[in-house]
Design a protein around this motif. Structure first.
Motif, PDB file in Angstrom:
ATOM      1  N   ARG A  13     -25.371  25.033  11.050  1.00 17.79           N
ATOM      2  CA  ARG A  13     -26.435  25.576  10.213  1.00 17.79           C
ATOM      3  C   ARG A  13     -27.795  25.072  10.699  1.00 17.79           C
ATOM      4  O   ARG A  13     -28.012  23.855  10.765  1.00 17.79           O
ATOM      5  CB  ARG A  13     -26.226  25.181   8.757  1.00 17.79           C
ATOM      6  N   PRO A  14     -28.688  25.977  11.061  1.00 17.99           N
ATOM      7  CA  PRO A  14     -30.023  25.542  11.510  1.00 17.99           C
ATOM      8  C   PRO A  14     -30.694  24.664  10.459  1.00 17.99           C
ATOM      9  O   PRO A  14     -30.640  24.944   9.260  1.00 17.99           O
ATOM     10  CB  PRO A  14     -30.766  26.863  11.699  1.00 17.99           C
ATOM     11  N   GLY A  15     -31.300  23.595  10.939  1.00 16.59           N
ATOM     12  CA  GLY A  15     -31.932  22.627  10.047  1.00 16.59           C
ATOM     13  C   GLY A  15     -31.041  21.441   9.750  1.00 16.59           C
ATOM     14  O   GLY A  15     -31.521  20.415   9.242  1.00 16.59           O
ATOM     15  N   GLY A  16     -29.741  21.553  10.036  1.00 15.32           N
ATOM     16  CA  GLY A  16     -28.822  20.453   9.798  1.00 15.32           C
ATOM     17  C   GLY A  16     -28.982  19.356  10.834  1.00 15.32           C
ATOM     18  O   GLY A  16     -29.619  19.525  11.872  1.00 15.32           O
ATOM     19  N   PHE A  17     -28.351  18.210  10.561  1.00 11.63           N
ATOM     20  CA  PHE A  17     -28.433  17.040  11.429  1.00 11.63           C
ATOM     21  C   PHE A  17     -27.093  16.860  12.121  1.00 11.63           C
ATOM     22  O   PHE A  17     -26.034  17.165  11.550  1.00 11.63           O
ATOM     23  CB  PHE A  17     -28.786  15.802  10.607  1.00 11.63           C
ATOM     24  N   ALA A  18     -27.099  16.357  13.348  1.00  5.26           N
ATOM     25  CA  ALA A  18     -25.864  16.186  14.107  1.00  5.26           C
ATOM     26  C   ALA A  18     -26.027  15.059  15.119  1.00  5.26           C
ATOM     27  O   ALA A  18     -27.139  14.614  15.406  1.00  5.26           O
ATOM     28  CB  ALA A  18     -25.488  17.486  14.823  1.00  5.26           C
ATOM     29  N   THR A  19     -24.891  14.607  15.630  1.00  7.49           N
ATOM     30  CA  THR A  19     -24.879  13.617  16.705  1.00  7.49           C
ATOM     31  C   THR A  19     -24.314  14.270  17.960  1.00  7.49           C
ATOM     32  O   THR A  19     -23.482  15.176  17.887  1.00  7.49           O
ATOM     33  CB  THR A  19     -24.021  12.397  16.324  1.00  7.49           C
ATOM     34  N   ALA A  20     -24.762  13.808  19.106  1.00  7.92           N
ATOM     35  CA  ALA A  20     -24.351  14.398  20.375  1.00  7.92           C
ATOM     36  C   ALA A  20     -23.847  13.316  21.319  1.00  7.92           C
ATOM     37  O   ALA A  20     -24.389  12.211  21.363  1.00  7.92           O
ATOM     38  CB  ALA A  20     -25.513  15.152  21.022  1.00  7.92           C
ATOM     39  N   ARG A  21     -22.808  13.672  22.054  1.00  4.84           N
ATOM     40  CA  ARG A  21     -22.262  12.802  23.103  1.00  4.84           C
ATOM     41  C   ARG A  21     -22.384  13.559  24.419  1.00  4.84           C
ATOM     42  O   ARG A  21     -21.672  14.539  24.657  1.00  4.84           O
ATOM     43  CB  ARG A  21     -20.802  12.447  22.808  1.00  4.84           C
ATOM     44  N   ILE A  22     -23.285  13.100  25.276  1.00  7.15           N
ATOM     45  CA  ILE A  22     -23.612  13.810  26.510  1.00  7.15           C
ATOM     46  C   ILE A  22     -22.999  13.056  27.686  1.00  7.15           C
ATOM     47  O   ILE A  22     -23.249  11.862  27.868  1.00  7.15           O
ATOM     48  CB  ILE A  22     -25.137  13.922  26.698  1.00  7.15           C
ATOM     49  N   VAL A  23     -22.179  13.756  28.457  1.00  4.34           N
ATOM     50  CA  VAL A  23     -21.609  13.163  29.669  1.00  4.34           C
ATOM     51  C   VAL A  23     -22.601  13.399  30.799  1.00  4.34           C
ATOM     52  O   VAL A  23     -22.677  14.480  31.383  1.00  4.34           O
ATOM     53  CB  VAL A  23     -20.244  13.795  29.994  1.00  4.34           C
ATOM     54  N   ALA A  24     -23.390  12.373  31.095  1.00  3.01           N
ATOM     55  CA  ALA A  24     -24.484  12.525  32.057  1.00  3.01           C
ATOM     56  C   ALA A  24     -24.035  12.423  33.500  1.00  3.01           C
ATOM     57  O   ALA A  24     -24.802  12.693  34.410  1.00  3.01           O
ATOM     58  CB  ALA A  24     -25.562  11.473  31.782  1.00  3.01           C
ATOM     59  N   GLY A  25     -22.787  12.032  33.735  1.00  3.82           N
ATOM     60  CA  GLY A  25     -22.292  11.918  35.099  1.00  3.82           C
ATOM     61  C   GLY A  25     -21.106  10.975  35.153  1.00  3.82           C
ATOM     62  O   GLY A  25     -20.609  10.503  34.127  1.00  3.82           O
ATOM     63  N   ALA A  26     -20.611  10.715  36.359  1.00  2.00           N
ATOM     64  CA  ALA A  26     -19.476   9.810  36.549  1.00  2.00           C
ATOM     65  C   ALA A  26     -19.627   9.092  37.891  1.00  2.00           C
ATOM     66  O   ALA A  26     -20.228   9.628  38.825  1.00  2.00           O
ATOM     67  CB  ALA A  26     -18.159  10.577  36.493  1.00  2.00           C
ATOM     68  N   ARG A  27     -19.078   7.893  37.957  1.00  2.00           N
ATOM     69  CA  ARG A  27     -19.114   7.118  39.191  1.00  2.00           C
ATOM     70  C   ARG A  27     -17.904   6.195  39.235  1.00  2.00           C
ATOM     71  O   ARG A  27     -17.312   5.864  38.198  1.00  2.00           O
ATOM     72  CB  ARG A  27     -20.392   6.293  39.295  1.00  2.00           C
ATOM     73  N   ALA A  28     -17.509   5.796  40.443  1.00  4.55           N
ATOM     74  CA  ALA A  28     -16.379   4.884  40.618  1.00  4.55           C
ATOM     75  C   ALA A  28     -16.883   3.454  40.575  1.00  4.55           C
ATOM     76  O   ALA A  28     -17.819   3.092  41.296  1.00  4.55           O
ATOM     77  CB  ALA A  28     -15.666   5.157  41.935  1.00  4.55           C
ATOM     78  N   ALA A  29     -16.260   2.646  39.704  1.00  3.94           N
ATOM     79  CA  ALA A  29     -16.690   1.252  39.553  1.00  3.94           C
ATOM     80  C   ALA A  29     -15.548   0.440  38.959  1.00  3.94           C
ATOM     81  O   ALA A  29     -14.654   0.990  38.309  1.00  3.94           O
ATOM     82  CB  ALA A  29     -17.928   1.167  38.655  1.00  3.94           C
TER      83      ALA A  29
END
Length: 398
Positions: A306-322
């Protein structure tokens, strides 16, 4: 005195020689044997346990110093693919919001044909405005068009007749020129009248409030009987194609890590359902006051968005080997973050590391380890550089 002693011996003699004397002696021997057996068992238990403890203490090494070598769990972390995750909050909105107002001269609203939540097509009428006066004006102009066309036909007919008489000498070349000009003028008046009629009809069509594109009606702020004009403001708001988005507010550092096209998981407040989308725009500017930027996430339509509502976001910005370690393996002090690694002599050595992503899976090491080292998993706070330990290797499977 002798008489008393004899008397006592005489009293005791029947008790020692009676039939019960042997059974009493056997009972005493049995009791004595039981007590002796218990003493032997207690001694064996005490000395045997002492020997076991001595053997256990002497097992790790040959000398007494070896018994003090601690047993510590270590692991070889290797290298894993670790996602770089950025989290943020923000509001939901239409990806392309279309405010719709009065395009024409306005008037009294006669009908409102849609409600919020309605899906409409391009050009569909949302509300109608009274056009009784404008309709009469259009009828008048239509009549003028018909008159102009009749005059043009008469002028054309007279010109043709005069052209036939020109060869017989009944009319002059000047008469032909005048009738040609009259015919052209009549045709021009037809075009003017038709243009005026088309303009009026176009104005009348603009009295209707129409959808500029197909989409979802979000709000409605007009009712039948309301007088509207070009200054009435927004009457309807629509989401083009029903497309939604989340406008995630991120810090300046996080904005720099996010790229267009990366996947995002959005969870509205009050809902346990997660919606999948992707970043379609990263803000080109940063707010100088809050030092934040906006990342816009494209979402498909869903009634829970619903426009105007609040939400949380989980963004996968990339990956690397470590290398990935448990939190207990990473220590810190005034010099920074570090871990203990085991050398070839089974001695622990301090290794400075740079911590990367921290998640439920563990701590990613961005720099300082290549993943092949034996790293102390726990009890590092009780160790000192150069201290020898007895390692127990833990498998990296989680």
């Amino acid at each position: 005195m002798e008489y008393q002693a004899k008397a006592i011996s005489a009293e005791d003699r029947p008790q020692l020689s009676g039939p019960e004397a042997p059974s009493r002696r056997r009972r005493k021997w049995i009791i004595a044997a039981g007590v002796l057996l218990l003493v032997i068992l207690a001694a064996w238990y005490a000395f045997g346990r002492g020997d076991e403890k001595a053997e256990a203490g002497a097992a790790p090494g040959a000398g007494g110093g070896a018994a003090q070598v601690p047993t510590v769990t270590v692991m070889v972390p290797g290298r894993e693919s670790i996602e770089t995750v950025v989290t943020g909050t923000g509001s939901l909105a239409a990806r392309r919001e279309m405010p719709i107002g009065v395009a024409g001269e306005g008037g009294e609203v006669t009908r409102v044909l849609v409600e919020p939540g309605s899906w409409v097509g391009q050009g569909q009428v949302l509300a109608t405005v009274d056009r009784s006066v404008q309709a009469q004006t259009a009828e008048s102009l239509d009549a003028q068009v018909r008159v102009a066309r009749a005059d043009a036909r008469i002028a054309q007919t007279e010109l043709e007749r005069s052209q036939q008489l020109l060869g017989r000498g009944f009319v002059s070349k000047a008469d032909i020129d005048r009738k040609t000009a009259t015919r052209d003028s009549a045709e021009a008046r037809v075009r003017v009248a038709e243009a005026q009629l088309a303009e009026t009809r176009a104005r009348n069509r603009r009295l209707d409030i129409r959808a500029p594109a197909a989409g979802l009606v979000l709000t409605r702020s007009v009712e039948p009987g309301q007088i509207i004009s070009s200054g009435s403001g927004t009457l309807f708001r629509m989401a083009m194609g029903g497309q939604m988005e989340m406008r995630v507010q991120l810090s300046e550092t996080d904005v720099a890590r996010v790229k267009v096209g990366v996947p995002v998981e959005v969870t509205p407040v009050g809902s346990t359902k997660t919606f999948r989308g992707e970043v379609w725009q990263v803000s080109p500017v940063i707010d100088p006051q809050t030092r934040q930027g906006i990342v816009r996430v494209a979402l498909s339509y869903d009634p829970q968005l619903r426009p105007g509502g609040f939400a949380t976001a989980r963004i996968v910005a990339g990956a690397r080997a470590a290398p990935l370690l448990p939190e207990s393996a990473v220590l810190s002090d005034g010099q920074g973050n570090y871990v203990y690694v085991l050398d070839a002599k089974e001695q622990v050595q301090r290794r400075t590391v740079k911590v990367g992503e921290v998640s439920d899976a563990g701590v990613a090491i961005a720099d300082g380890l290549d993943g092949s080292e034996r790293v102390v998993v726990s009890a590092g706070a009780f160790l000192n550089p150069g201290q020898k330990i007895k390692p127990i290797l833990r498998k990296t499977g989680r």
